[in-house]
Enzyme design. Sequence first.
Site, PDB file in Angstrom:
ATOM      1  N   CYS A 149       0.842  -1.204   0.000  1.00 29.15           N
ATOM      2  CA  CYS A 149       0.000   0.000   0.000  1.00 29.15           C
ATOM      3  C   CYS A 149       0.877   1.254   0.000  1.00 29.15           C
ATOM      4  CB  CYS A 149      -0.966  -0.062   1.176  1.00 29.15           C
ATOM      5  SG  CYS A 149      -2.324   1.084   0.989  1.00 29.15           S
ATOM      6  N   HIS A 205      -3.706  -5.417   1.148  1.00 32.81           N
ATOM      7  CA  HIS A 205      -3.030  -5.849   2.379  1.00 32.81           C
ATOM      8  C   HIS A 205      -3.009  -7.374   2.497  1.00 32.81           C
ATOM      9  CE1 HIS A 205      -2.409  -1.964   4.363  1.00 32.81           C
ATOM     10  NE2 HIS A 205      -3.419  -1.585   3.587  1.00 32.81           N
ATOM     11  N   GLU A 243      -1.515  -9.152   4.578  1.00 30.93           N
ATOM     12  CA  GLU A 243      -1.350  -9.634   5.956  1.00 30.93           C
ATOM     13  C   GLU A 243      -2.674  -9.863   6.675  1.00 30.93           C
ATOM     14  OE1 GLU A 243      -0.681  -6.674   4.788  1.00 30.93           O
ATOM     15  OE2 GLU A 243      -1.221  -5.070   6.174  1.00 30.93           O
TER      16      GLU A 243
END
Length: 516
Positions: free
Chosen positions: A80, A167, A169
Amino acid sequence: VDCIAVLDFGSQTCQLISRRIREQGVYSLVLPGDEEIPSHLVPGLKGIIFSGSPFSVSEAGSPEPHDSVYAHGLPILGICYGMHRISKHFGGTVRTAERREYGRSRIRIKQTAPLLSGVEDGFLSWMSHGDSVEEMPAGFSCIAESEHGIPAVIRNRERDIYGIQFHPEVSHCEYGLHMLRNFAVDVCAAGQQWKMETYIEDASADIRKTAGKEAVLLLISGGVDSTVVAALLLHALPPEQVHLLYIDTGLMRRNETEEVTATLKRLGAKQLYIADAASRFLPALSGISDPEEKRRIIGDMFITVQEEEIRKRNIGDALLAQGTLYTDMIESGRGIGTRADVIKSHHNVRSPLVEEKRKKGRIIEPLSLLYKDEVRELGRLLGVHDSVVSRHPFPGPGLGVRILGEVTEEKCTVLQQADDIFIRELRTRRLYDEIWQAFCVLLPVRSVGVVGDSRGYTYVLALRAVLSSDGMTADVYPFLMNDLLEISSKITNRVAQIGRVVYDITSKPPGTIEWE
Ligand code: XMP
């Protein structure tokens, strides 16, 4: 060991990224985003991840990686904001959208690459951004796009430098872990050498080095975290050096003190002090209903009682060990991501004494890089009994933040009884281990009910049960209605002061797990 560094630009998920990498067996740690990589880490360093950020790259003062970071010549993955930083660095442009894109987005893969190996075209990613790459930086190609046509993955054609807009994660991102593994293991060729056993030995060596022959003091709360720190200290140091102080605030769960004592003795504790201080805490809380005020009073009283006990035991110069977790750090705004917002003042992070010990470097926080489930794994390996390790988290201020409004002894007893019934029921129904955290909250309202043959004016109790993996986000536990009905009637039948039970069906966000 081989290591992947996550450079922190202020995102709340830095530690999560790092932890996801560790889950792949690759050692990883978070470093300040705008500094050089410390020289002792450089030999093992295999790759660098740029985190997201609450900033936009177009804002003045937005954090930038140190120039030397690119010069290492290592693979880089920008997530990002990290992607936008890379784009700007290599001469691309970044556009700020009027509205943030937030939530799920399908990703169309245009070109395969080692980062995307094994990832299915059209996977659902998780987006949270206002900026996106507009003009490709020199030498980069866009290898995947979002459904709105914005670059989702970019790749440098010569070097292993990638940027991703979403993202990977977060747990809702499909193939997220897979991509992080591809980056660490395939692109960076980092060895999968990290295990919790290694962590125990590293943390023990650190503790021995810091403590030397000095006394170490640990405040025991009865929860998983402080128990695991106790186990770790007792693993690393001779038991005579480990001073464990448990303060019974009167805001504990039922039978807590007896259970805690037994557990610590089993772990080999020799210097265990149990301070019965209910008669200090409850009067101090009298008439106080503001949650932060209650937290402050409880935190201060902890320190007062702690100081008295320490004086009594003559261990004033001891180092202070704490079971602070990573999530406690960021939620108090003290994380490595120093720009993370302050959500709550967790007393174990923010007390003057702790700050003072911290300034003097007199603090040991061996869990501060771990998440709750990692702490549980650590505890199991250290021989902490499963019933303790799998225990739901319990906040430091205890029932003080679960009795909404003013805390009184009567309300404590009522809540202890109800909570005990709720938790026992979850255990007998074999639901306890499925749930991340469950507890009762006593509301500051009373409602009318029928007690026996007459009308009574009784307390309202809320049940809370959530699913989570780290406490940062949480979903409501979807009870079968029958379980709720039966639990509710057990509580109202056995606790006369409770006439009404409700179930809290709010996830986090927007709610928090605790009510105060
Ligand atoms: P919230 O309510 O912030 O809770 O969603 C996240 C996790 O942190 C625990 N919690 C606390 N723990 N002191 C603590 O030691 C506190 O003041 C505190 N407040 C919340 C909460 O129980 C949950 O596990």
